[in-house]
Design a protein around this motif. Structure first.
Motif, PDB file in Angstrom:
ATOM      1  N   LEU A 163     -14.529 -42.855 -31.890  1.00  0.00           N
ATOM      2  CA  LEU A 163     -13.436 -41.880 -31.942  1.00  0.00           C
ATOM      3  C   LEU A 163     -13.085 -41.540 -33.394  1.00  0.00           C
ATOM      4  N   ASP A 164     -12.624 -40.294 -33.595  1.00  0.00           N
ATOM      5  CA  ASP A 164     -12.134 -39.915 -34.915  1.00  0.00           C
ATOM      6  C   ASP A 164     -10.711 -40.465 -35.080  1.00  0.00           C
ATOM      7  N   PRO A 165     -10.132 -40.398 -36.294  1.00  0.00           N
ATOM      8  CA  PRO A 165      -8.792 -40.977 -36.507  1.00  0.00           C
ATOM      9  C   PRO A 165      -7.730 -40.464 -35.539  1.00  0.00           C
ATOM     10  N   ALA A 166      -7.783 -39.167 -35.192  1.00  0.00           N
ATOM     11  CA  ALA A 166      -6.794 -38.625 -34.250  1.00  0.00           C
ATOM     12  C   ALA A 166      -6.974 -39.242 -32.865  1.00  0.00           C
ATOM     13  N   GLY A 167      -8.233 -39.404 -32.437  1.00  0.00           N
ATOM     14  CA  GLY A 167      -8.506 -40.003 -31.131  1.00  0.00           C
ATOM     15  C   GLY A 167      -8.094 -41.461 -31.072  1.00  0.00           C
ATOM     16  N   ILE A 168      -8.336 -42.182 -32.179  1.00  0.00           N
ATOM     17  CA  ILE A 168      -7.932 -43.588 -32.254  1.00  0.00           C
ATOM     18  C   ILE A 168      -6.422 -43.714 -32.123  1.00  0.00           C
ATOM     19  N   ARG A 169      -5.710 -42.823 -32.823  1.00  0.00           N
ATOM     20  CA  ARG A 169      -4.242 -42.886 -32.753  1.00  0.00           C
ATOM     21  C   ARG A 169      -3.756 -42.560 -31.341  1.00  0.00           C
ATOM     22  N   GLU A 170      -4.383 -41.590 -30.687  1.00  0.00           N
ATOM     23  CA  GLU A 170      -4.006 -41.248 -29.309  1.00  0.00           C
ATOM     24  C   GLU A 170      -4.105 -42.463 -28.399  1.00  0.00           C
ATOM     25  N   ILE A 171      -5.275 -43.137 -28.439  1.00  0.00           N
ATOM     26  CA  ILE A 171      -5.493 -44.288 -27.570  1.00  0.00           C
ATOM     27  C   ILE A 171      -4.496 -45.392 -27.899  1.00  0.00           C
ATOM     28  N   ARG A 172      -4.265 -45.625 -29.188  1.00  0.00           N
ATOM     29  CA  ARG A 172      -3.318 -46.654 -29.611  1.00  0.00           C
ATOM     30  C   ARG A 172      -1.924 -46.369 -29.049  1.00  0.00           C
ATOM     31  N   ASP A 173      -1.473 -45.118 -29.175  1.00  0.00           N
ATOM     32  CA  ASP A 173      -0.134 -44.759 -28.700  1.00  0.00           C
ATOM     33  C   ASP A 173      -0.014 -44.884 -27.191  1.00  0.00           C
ATOM     34  N   TYR A 174      -1.056 -44.477 -26.455  1.00  0.00           N
ATOM     35  CA  TYR A 174      -1.001 -44.568 -24.993  1.00  0.00           C
ATOM     36  C   TYR A 174      -0.984 -46.013 -24.519  1.00  0.00           C
ATOM     37  N   LEU A 175      -1.733 -46.881 -25.198  1.00  0.00           N
ATOM     38  CA  LEU A 175      -1.749 -48.289 -24.799  1.00  0.00           C
ATOM     39  C   LEU A 175      -0.388 -48.945 -25.053  1.00  0.00           C
ATOM     40  N   ARG A 176       0.218 -48.656 -26.200  1.00  0.00           N
ATOM     41  CA  ARG A 176       1.547 -49.201 -26.481  1.00  0.00           C
ATOM     42  C   ARG A 176       2.544 -48.719 -25.423  1.00  0.00           C
ATOM     43  N   ASN A 177       2.443 -47.443 -25.058  1.00  0.00           N
ATOM     44  CA  ASN A 177       3.336 -46.854 -24.063  1.00  0.00           C
ATOM     45  C   ASN A 177       3.136 -47.506 -22.695  1.00  0.00           C
ATOM     46  N   LEU A 178       1.871 -47.748 -22.318  1.00  0.00           N
ATOM     47  CA  LEU A 178       1.574 -48.361 -21.023  1.00  0.00           C
ATOM     48  C   LEU A 178       2.121 -49.785 -20.942  1.00  0.00           C
ATOM     49  N   ALA A 179       1.953 -50.546 -22.014  1.00  0.00           N
ATOM     50  CA  ALA A 179       2.457 -51.925 -22.018  1.00  0.00           C
ATOM     51  C   ALA A 179       3.959 -51.939 -21.802  1.00  0.00           C
ATOM     52  N   THR A 180       4.655 -50.987 -22.424  1.00  0.00           N
ATOM     53  CA  THR A 180       6.118 -50.941 -22.330  1.00  0.00           C
ATOM     54  C   THR A 180       6.583 -50.415 -20.977  1.00  0.00           C
ATOM     55  N   GLU A 181       6.032 -49.248 -20.559  1.00  0.00           N
ATOM     56  CA  GLU A 181       6.522 -48.582 -19.349  1.00  0.00           C
ATOM     57  C   GLU A 181       6.085 -49.283 -18.065  1.00  0.00           C
ATOM     58  N   LYS A 182       4.863 -49.790 -18.041  1.00  0.00           N
ATOM     59  CA  LYS A 182       4.317 -50.389 -16.816  1.00  0.00           C
ATOM     60  C   LYS A 182       4.356 -51.915 -16.840  1.00  0.00           C
ATOM     61  N   ASN A 183       4.819 -52.505 -17.951  1.00  0.00           N
ATOM     62  CA  ASN A 183       4.843 -53.957 -18.107  1.00  0.00           C
ATOM     63  C   ASN A 183       3.455 -54.563 -17.887  1.00  0.00           C
ATOM     64  N   LEU A 184       2.451 -53.850 -18.366  1.00  0.00           N
ATOM     65  CA  LEU A 184       1.067 -54.301 -18.222  1.00  0.00           C
ATOM     66  C   LEU A 184       0.716 -55.335 -19.285  1.00  0.00           C
ATOM     67  N   ALA A 185      -0.131 -56.260 -18.924  1.00  0.00           N
ATOM     68  CA  ALA A 185      -0.793 -57.099 -19.914  1.00  0.00           C
ATOM     69  C   ALA A 185      -2.085 -56.375 -20.289  1.00  0.00           C
ATOM     70  N   ILE A 186      -2.232 -56.024 -21.556  1.00  0.00           N
ATOM     71  CA  ILE A 186      -3.401 -55.266 -22.011  1.00  0.00           C
ATOM     72  C   ILE A 186      -4.197 -56.114 -22.987  1.00  0.00           C
ATOM     73  N   ILE A 187      -5.469 -56.315 -22.681  1.00  0.00           N
ATOM     74  CA  ILE A 187      -6.378 -57.052 -23.564  1.00  0.00           C
ATOM     75  C   ILE A 187      -7.329 -56.052 -24.189  1.00  0.00           C
ATOM     76  N   VAL A 188      -7.360 -56.027 -25.510  1.00  0.00           N
ATOM     77  CA  VAL A 188      -8.200 -55.072 -26.242  1.00  0.00           C
ATOM     78  C   VAL A 188      -9.136 -55.837 -27.157  1.00  0.00           C
ATOM     79  N   SER A 189     -10.427 -55.604 -26.986  1.00  0.00           N
ATOM     80  CA  SER A 189     -11.424 -56.177 -27.886  1.00  0.00           C
ATOM     81  C   SER A 189     -11.834 -55.109 -28.882  1.00  0.00           C
ATOM     82  N   SER A 190     -11.861 -55.466 -30.158  1.00  0.00           N
ATOM     83  CA  SER A 190     -12.237 -54.478 -31.172  1.00  0.00           C
ATOM     84  C   SER A 190     -12.634 -55.172 -32.462  1.00  0.00           C
TER      85      SER A 190
END
Length: 307
Positions: A163-190
């Motif tokens: 992903l380009d920098p804009a795409g990386i930021r999009e995914i980062r923001d959506y994952l943070r939002n999902l953890a907060t709104e859905k109370n999900l446990a998110i495991i990210v390997s990178s």
């Protein structure tokens, strides 16, 4: 918080070689948990064991209290995952892809599909064909697909690859939002440490299949009461000489002088500098980057080229 993913003494041996060696950690609801390590450390192997794509030699993995070994269906029903890349039908629209995925699980309604689309921000493009999507949009569609059955755990292996920098930021923001709104446990390997630092709440580091450490992004483990501070003064050389005479070692740095102090020493140091007619513009604690902490914990400088 409640632990929804638990690994206890997990070991994987292939042809007599331990790929994963006695690995134990927990992931809690509502957090983004980073899984870090150099190439070949065992990150993807561990993820494949968590989702049941390969078996473990010994140990236990539990999802929401259900054992992967003893109750695979019950455990894996709580998991959404993308291992490497999302598998999508490029000749279909985004919505048609979600409809296909929904057929694999009972009772997924149109409302649930619409909710997943909204969560990942694809409402305006969901009826376009996937072949017209950017890499970031395909990743988001893959995440939406993983959320259809209301999982408690979302596992993503290298979600920002390519992903380009804009795409990386999009995914980062959506994952943070999902953890907060859905109370999900998110495991990210990178392997992108700067991105993991902005995305995660905690991280685990593995090296050669062994757990090195689990830490919070927000805090650092400190071996003593002293911390390093940057002190910006108008005359760096005079300040260093003055501090040295009082038993405080420091050295020049691009942000000022760098000194090691106990918290209780800060007022005395400031008073000392000011009493000797030195102007103090700023004193700030040094926060080590995730990259610095990673290299310290793995203790192998050559790892930097493989991270």
């Amino acid at each position: 918080m409640t632990a929804v993913v638990e690994l206890k003494n997990v070991t994987k041996t292939i042809r007599g070689r331990k790929i994963i060696d006695d690995l134990s950690f927990e992931v809690e609801a509502g957090e983004v948990f980073g899984f870090l390590g150099p190439n070949g450390a065992g990150k993807t192997t561990t993820i494949r064991m968590i989702v049941g794509l390969i078996g473990m030699t010994s140990g236990e993995i539990a999802i929401c209290g259900k054992s992967i070994r003893k109750d695979y269906e019950g455990a894996i029903s709580r998991v959404g995952a993308i291992v490497e890349n999302p598998e999508l039908y490029k000749f279909l629209t985004g919505y048609q892809n979600l409809q296909q995925a929904a057929r694999l699980t009972k009772a997924i309604t149109k409302e649930k599909i619409d909710e997943a689309v909204s969560l990942v921000g694809l409402t305006e493009r969901i009826h376009d064909k996937v072949k017209t999507y950017s890499l970031g949009m395909r990743q988001r569609l893959g995440i939406a697909q993983s959320l259809l059955h209301d999982p408690k755990v979302l596992i993503l292996d290298e979600p920002t690859n390519g992903l380009d920098p804009a795409g990386i930021r999009e995914i980062r923001d959506y994952l943070r939002n999902l953890a907060t709104e859905k109370n999900l446990a998110i495991i990210v390997s990178s392997h992108l440490l700067s991105e993991m630092e902005m995305m995660c709440d905690r991280f685990a580091i593995i090296q050669k299949g062994k757990l090195v450490n689990v830490q919070s992004i927000a805090s650092e483990e400190v071996a003593s009461d002293k911390k390093t501070y940057y002190c910006d003064v108008d005359n760096w050389n005079e300040a260093l000489k003055l501090l040295a005479r009082h038993g405080i070692q420091g050295y020049k740095h691009e942000k000022g002088i760098r000194i090691l102090l106990e918290t209780c020493q800060i007022p005395d140091v400031l008073r000392l500098l000011i009493d000797h007619d030195l102007l103090v513009f700023e004193i700030t604690p040094v926060k080590k980057s995730l990259e610095e902490r990673f290299l310290e914990m793995t203790n192998t400088p050559e790892v930097a080229s493989n991270v």
